[in-house]
Design an enzyme around this catalytic site. Structure first.
Site, PDB file in Angstrom:
ATOM      1  N   GLU A 181      -2.023   7.720   1.273  1.00 11.03           N
ATOM      2  CA  GLU A 181      -3.196   7.876   2.144  1.00 11.03           C
ATOM      3  C   GLU A 181      -3.896   9.222   1.924  1.00 11.03           C
ATOM      4  O   GLU A 181      -5.120   9.252   1.714  1.00 11.03           O
ATOM      5  CB  GLU A 181      -2.824   7.688   3.620  1.00 11.03           C
ATOM      6  CG  GLU A 181      -4.050   7.703   4.521  1.00 11.03           C
ATOM      7  CD  GLU A 181      -3.717   7.592   6.008  1.00 11.03           C
ATOM      8  OE1 GLU A 181      -4.516   8.089   6.820  1.00 11.03           O
ATOM      9  OE2 GLU A 181      -2.669   7.011   6.360  1.00 11.03           O
ATOM     10  N   CYS A 237       0.998  -3.370  13.079  1.00  8.73           N
ATOM     11  CA  CYS A 237      -0.314  -3.015  13.613  1.00  8.73           C
ATOM     12  C   CYS A 237      -1.348  -3.922  12.946  1.00  8.73           C
ATOM     13  O   CYS A 237      -1.054  -4.610  11.967  1.00  8.73           O
ATOM     14  CB  CYS A 237      -0.637  -1.545  13.327  1.00  8.73           C
ATOM     15  SG  CYS A 237      -0.835  -1.183  11.563  1.00  8.73           S
ATOM     16  N   SER A 282       4.756  -1.297   9.646  1.00  9.14           N
ATOM     17  CA  SER A 282       4.799  -2.189   8.483  1.00  9.14           C
ATOM     18  C   SER A 282       6.100  -2.987   8.411  1.00  9.14           C
ATOM     19  O   SER A 282       6.405  -3.586   7.381  1.00  9.14           O
ATOM     20  CB  SER A 282       4.621  -1.375   7.194  1.00  9.14           C
ATOM     21  OG  SER A 282       5.521  -0.287   7.153  1.00  9.14           O
ATOM     22  N   ASN A 292       5.163   6.327   9.102  1.00  7.68           N
ATOM     23  CA  ASN A 292       5.136   6.157  10.559  1.00  7.68           C
ATOM     24  C   ASN A 292       6.518   5.794  11.100  1.00  7.68           C
ATOM     25  O   ASN A 292       6.862   6.164  12.219  1.00  7.68           O
ATOM     26  CB  ASN A 292       4.058   5.153  10.977  1.00  7.68           C
ATOM     27  CG  ASN A 292       4.407   3.721  10.670  1.00  7.68           C
ATOM     28  OD1 ASN A 292       5.117   3.066  11.426  1.00  7.68           O
ATOM     29  ND2 ASN A 292       3.907   3.203   9.563  1.00  7.68           N
TER      30      ASN A 292
END
Length: 314
Positions: free
Chosen positions: A133, A12, A271, A228
């Site tokens: 995060e 991304c 990633s 993710n």
């Protein structure tokens, strides 16, 4: 073997930006050495290994504060996952040069939390405990942010604030977030909602939920620490109804998984380096159940192929 190359997949923009920032740091001779990354710049070991070869060292630890305690001089890079204001302040007090590679989507959440605190809100933050995060997001205003990971966590909440808003870690499964948000609404009917699934995460999850239905098996290429990537495997199984395995690279693929499989879907976490995914796809495309010469698994992507190409500043 038939291979469905799920699209979109892989990198991304936030990951690419973070890697370019770190690569530029490696090329910048004016930055004080050594250069450290506080945690994994992105959750992929191939990437951190490649950066170490460039002279940028990844430090690990239970949280960013403890990692920062290992550094007394040089330059520190904050990862795409973001850090708390306390971490920034300590880095400044230590006289370190700090480079910020926080994903813009994560920054939006930090800004939201600051705004809500100023307006007298408490924030319910849906995220994975132990992930950097949520650590950074909670650290923005620990007195008013309440971290929950499950519906059971919601049941245990005891918040008396009149104004309440719920938001979330950007890389969560949108289906997971939905169920937990419904539980929050049940307990706090007047709560406000601000869903923060980043667009890259959302479209990758939606692609798996639809395209993996046509496959007998899904292979997700991604690091075990990549939230993710793990969520993509979960979406394949729970939403598309297709068995899924997550692998770090081709070396982790097990031939027995392919028994009875005619069509395999392949996707990758945000990633995951593109060459790593391409190697997996190439192997599966040439794989033939009847031909043992196609069964050899050999991971051969060199480290210099992992990082984006960046021109040195003149």
């Amino acid at each position: 073997m038939n291979v469905i190359k799920i699209s979109p997949r892989g990198y991304c923009y936030g990951v690419v930006d973070a890697m370019v920032i770190a690569k530029n740091a490696a090329l910048d001779k004016s930055l004080p050495r050594p250069i450290y990354i506080l945690g994994m710049i992105v959750h992929n070991k191939h990437v951190t290994d490649a950066f170490e070869k460039e002279g940028i060292y990844t430090l690990d630890g239970p949280n960013r504060l403890e990692i920062l305690n290992q550094v007394d001089k040089g330059t520190v890079i904050f990862t795409a996952h973001g850090v708390s204001p306390e971490v920034r302040k300590i880095a400044e007090d230590k006289g370190l040069v700090a480079i910020d590679a926080t994903c813009p989507d994560v920054t939006k959440t930090h800004d939201l939390i600051r705004k809500m605190k100023a307006e007298g809100y408490h924030v319910i933050y849906i995220g994975k405990k132990g992930h950097p995060e949520p650590e950074g997001a909670v650290g923005v205003a620990p007195d008013i942010v309440h971290l929950v990971e499950t519906e059971e966590d919601v049941e245990r909440l005891d918040i008396e604030a009149e104004k309440l808003i719920v938001t979330n870690q950007t890389t969560m499964s949108q289906w997971d977030v939905h169920d937990i948000m419904e539980k929050v609404k049940e307990k706090y009917p007047d709560v406000e909602f601000h869903q923060e699934i980043c667009l890259a995460t959302q479209v990758r999850q939606e692609a798996v939920s639809e395209q993996a239905k046509k496959a007998d098996l899904t292979i997700v290429v991604g690091d075990p620490k990549s939230n993710n990537s793990n969520r993509l495997a979960q979406v394949s199984e729970e939403i598309a109804g297709t068995k899924a395995y997550r692998i770090g690279d081709l070396s982790e693929l097990k031939l027995e998984w392919l028994d009875g499989v005619e069509t395999v879907a392949v996707t990758a976490g945000a990633s995951t380096p593109t060459p790593i995914t391409k190697e997996v796809i190439r192997f599966l495309e040439q794989f033939d159940h009847e031909d043992p010469s196609t069964w050899k698994i050999s991971h051969e992507v060199p480290l210099h192929k992992i990082l984006p190409k960046v021109k040195a500043k003149t």
